[in-house]
Design an enzyme around this catalytic site. Structure first.
Site, PDB file in Angstrom:
ATOM      1  N   LYS A  43      30.798 -30.870 -18.822  1.00 57.99           N
ATOM      2  CA  LYS A  43      30.162 -30.236 -19.906  1.00 57.99           C
ATOM      3  C   LYS A  43      30.412 -28.652 -20.109  1.00 57.99           C
ATOM      4  CE  LYS A  43      26.241 -30.508 -17.869  1.00 57.99           C
ATOM      5  NZ  LYS A  43      24.640 -30.117 -17.507  1.00 57.99           N
ATOM      6  N   ARG A 118      14.639 -31.921 -17.782  1.00 53.80           N
ATOM      7  CA  ARG A 118      15.107 -32.833 -16.338  1.00 53.80           C
ATOM      8  C   ARG A 118      14.164 -34.088 -16.256  1.00 53.80           C
ATOM      9  NH1 ARG A 118      18.662 -29.181 -12.393  1.00 53.80           N
ATOM     10  NH2 ARG A 118      20.053 -28.480 -13.917  1.00 53.80           N
ATOM     11  N   ARG A 157      39.232 -31.004  -4.796  1.00 49.58           N
ATOM     12  CA  ARG A 157      39.484 -29.561  -5.339  1.00 49.58           C
ATOM     13  C   ARG A 157      39.769 -28.629  -4.083  1.00 49.58           C
ATOM     14  NH1 ARG A 157      35.337 -28.534 -10.332  1.00 49.58           N
ATOM     15  NH2 ARG A 157      33.692 -28.470  -8.505  1.00 49.58           N
ATOM     16  N   ARG A 190      35.631 -25.686  -1.369  1.00 53.90           N
ATOM     17  CA  ARG A 190      34.270 -25.054  -1.256  1.00 53.90           C
ATOM     18  C   ARG A 190      33.285 -25.774  -0.421  1.00 53.90           C
ATOM     19  NH1 ARG A 190      35.813 -24.419  -6.699  1.00 53.90           N
ATOM     20  NH2 ARG A 190      36.160 -22.133  -7.079  1.00 53.90           N
ATOM     21  N   ARG A 201      23.402 -34.882  -4.737  1.00 54.86           N
ATOM     22  CA  ARG A 201      23.422 -34.278  -5.860  1.00 54.86           C
ATOM     23  C   ARG A 201      23.354 -35.364  -6.986  1.00 54.86           C
ATOM     24  NH1 ARG A 201      27.412 -29.506  -6.842  1.00 54.86           N
ATOM     25  NH2 ARG A 201      26.200 -29.075  -8.828  1.00 54.86           N
TER      26      ARG A 201
END
Length: 245
Positions: A43, A118, A157, A190, A201
């Site tokens: 996004k 949401r 990552r 991270r 999530r």
């Protein structure tokens, strides 16, 4: 009844073609849309492209809340009070902040809403506010991507903290595993990129999003794009939806 075949462009006189072109240029090209997608769906890459192409404003709810608080608007003050007491900002306040934002000059051609609504309740409140302003939504685009691919994309990552250089365990491997190519220093992941956090999530995202998407699908506003494709392909698919091709 049979429809007449469209004339080929060669047979249309140039002045008429130019008149049609001018008419299209003069047409109000307002677009009001919602961009839906889980973390890592792209996004953040696509919203600025859409914004630029159609001269829209990009309304990411988190940024808007912070901006309203900083600007000290009536809604901003209300939000600040709630956040300082550790509460959740009410739907009314968020919709109020969106209402203030879309009245700005930069939003005159329309907007991209990102991160809101949401819940179906929020979607209804947004609809009511837009109706009151004699506006309506044009598109709700969901960037769909398989959870497993997202997990792979995000949990792979790795970053070199000092330089910000980023790597990926599968897609952009460092020359020496877990080491920065230039300095040889260790790479880190991270905390919020770990798999357990991400799956949690994603679970919350799907549970929240499904009813909202369903709500807009029933109104005929919903379209989905395969966000697993290359960025340019995703961009093309979104542009086709927005231009009605």
């Amino acid at each position: 009844a049979k429809m007449a075949a469209a004339p080929s462009l060669e047979s249309v006189p140039t002045p008429e073609l130019l008149a049609e072109l001018q008419k299209r240029l003069d047409e109000p090209n307002e677009k009001r849309m919602i961009l839906v997608g889980p973390p890592g769906s792209g996004k953040g890459t696509q919203a600025p492209i859409i914004k630029e192409r159609f001269c829209l404003c990009h309304l990411a709810t988190g940024d808007m809340l912070r901006a309203a608080v900083a600007a000290g608007t009536e809604m901003g003050k209300a939000a600040d009070k709630v956040m300082k007491s550790g509460g959740l900002v009410s739907d009314e306040i968020v919709v109020g902040i969106i209402k203030d934002a879309i009245a700005q000059e930069e939003c005159k051609n329309g907007f991209i809403l990102d991160g809101f609504p949401r819940t179906v309740e929020q979607a209804k409140k947004l609809d009511d506010m837009l109706t009151e302003k004699k506006m309506s939504l044009d598109h709700v685009i969901e960037m769909k991507i398989d959870d497993e691919l997202l997990v792979k994309r995000i949990t792979g990552r790795m970053v070199h903290p000092a330089s910000g250089r980023s790597y990926h365990k599968e897609f952009a491997k460092p020359l020496v595993p877990f080491c920065d190519d230039e300095t040889g220093e260790p790479l880190i992941q991270r905390a919020d990129d770990n798999e357990a956090t991400l799956r949690k999530r994603l679970g919350a995202f799907h549970a929240q999003t499904a009813p909202v998407v369903d709500y807009y699908a029933k109104k005929g506003l919903y379209a989905k794009v395969d966000a697993a494709q290359k960025s340019d392909t995703v961009k093309g698919a979104i542009m086709n939806i927005l231009t009605g091709n």
